[in-house]
Design a protein around this motif. Sequence first.
Motif, PDB file in Angstrom:
ATOM      1  N   ARG A   1      51.041 -64.473  50.310  1.00  0.00           N
ATOM      2  CA  ARG A   1      51.322 -63.050  50.312  1.00  0.00           C
ATOM      3  C   ARG A   1      52.800 -62.783  50.030  1.00  0.00           C
ATOM      4  O   ARG A   1      53.651 -63.643  50.318  1.00  0.00           O
ATOM      5  CB  ARG A   1      50.952 -62.434  51.668  1.00  0.00           C
TER       6      ARG A   1
ATOM      7  N   GLY B   1      43.859 -62.356  45.867  1.00  0.00           N
ATOM      8  CA  GLY B   1      43.582 -61.558  47.052  1.00  0.00           C
ATOM      9  C   GLY B   1      42.337 -60.724  46.882  1.00  0.00           C
ATOM     10  O   GLY B   1      41.649 -60.389  47.855  1.00  0.00           O
TER      11      GLY B   1
ATOM     12  N   GLY C   1      48.625 -63.103  46.488  1.00  0.00           N
ATOM     13  CA  GLY C   1      48.748 -61.663  46.365  1.00  0.00           C
ATOM     14  C   GLY C   1      49.340 -61.337  45.010  1.00  0.00           C
ATOM     15  O   GLY C   1      49.378 -62.180  44.100  1.00  0.00           O
TER      16      GLY C   1
ATOM     17  N   THR D   1      46.098 -68.657  51.594  1.00  0.00           N
ATOM     18  CA  THR D   1      46.473 -67.306  51.194  1.00  0.00           C
ATOM     19  C   THR D   1      47.979 -67.218  51.044  1.00  0.00           C
ATOM     20  O   THR D   1      48.729 -67.654  51.923  1.00  0.00           O
ATOM     21  CB  THR D   1      45.993 -66.284  52.252  1.00  0.00           C
TER      22      THR D   1
END
Length: 229
Positions: A225, A131, A174, A223
């Motif tokens: 998370r 991240g 993340g 991504t």
Amino acid sequence: MANSLLTGATGGIGTFIARKLHDRGDNLFLLGRDGAALEALAKEFPGTEVLVADVGNPAELAGKLAHRLPARLDALVHCAGAVELGPVAELGPDVWQTMLTVNLAGPAELTRLALPALRAAAGHVVLVNSGAGLAAHAGWSAYAASKFGLRALADALRAEEHGNGVRVTSVYPGRTATAMQEKVHAQEGADYEPKEWIQPESVATAVLAALDLPRDAEVTDLTVRPGLR
């Protein structure tokens, strides 16, 4: 049978990626500087080849890997990395050099060396970023700069190798429950509770999803998370 080369296999995320690649039948090539740790891990995955080399010394990679890479490489997964935090006012050149070498120059050189084999197999390069490769916060300058650079490497490589059939994916996890995250918490002076963060197997699952996508498509940026608890 696919050939897959993985760095950082003895780390939290890397171990799960190695296991998933082996479980689907890949021939594994595990690269790292700790030969004993890699050999111990390789015992879990019959047929694995251990490549002892340090991405933190990119100038030595060509010599270390001469005649060791397969002629065809279906996947190159960059999972090795290092982290050091601190304000710009306190970070010396040694920290900057380590971050940029381990997290950027090393992966760039290994990719360069592997490109002939990747082109031969129309393979896939996966760079496990962070991240911090998308947004830099106070205390994260050197690490984030190296990860921003890794993103640039991926973007340029994708544009250059598209015509050769090589796919390139950046994965931005993340905070993930690994030894590196424990170190980050210690540097931040915060208590560490692994259950609060993404589990490394979840990141490995995302990596495999990108690798297994049919050839008519390409995941360029992914991504990951922390989910709801």
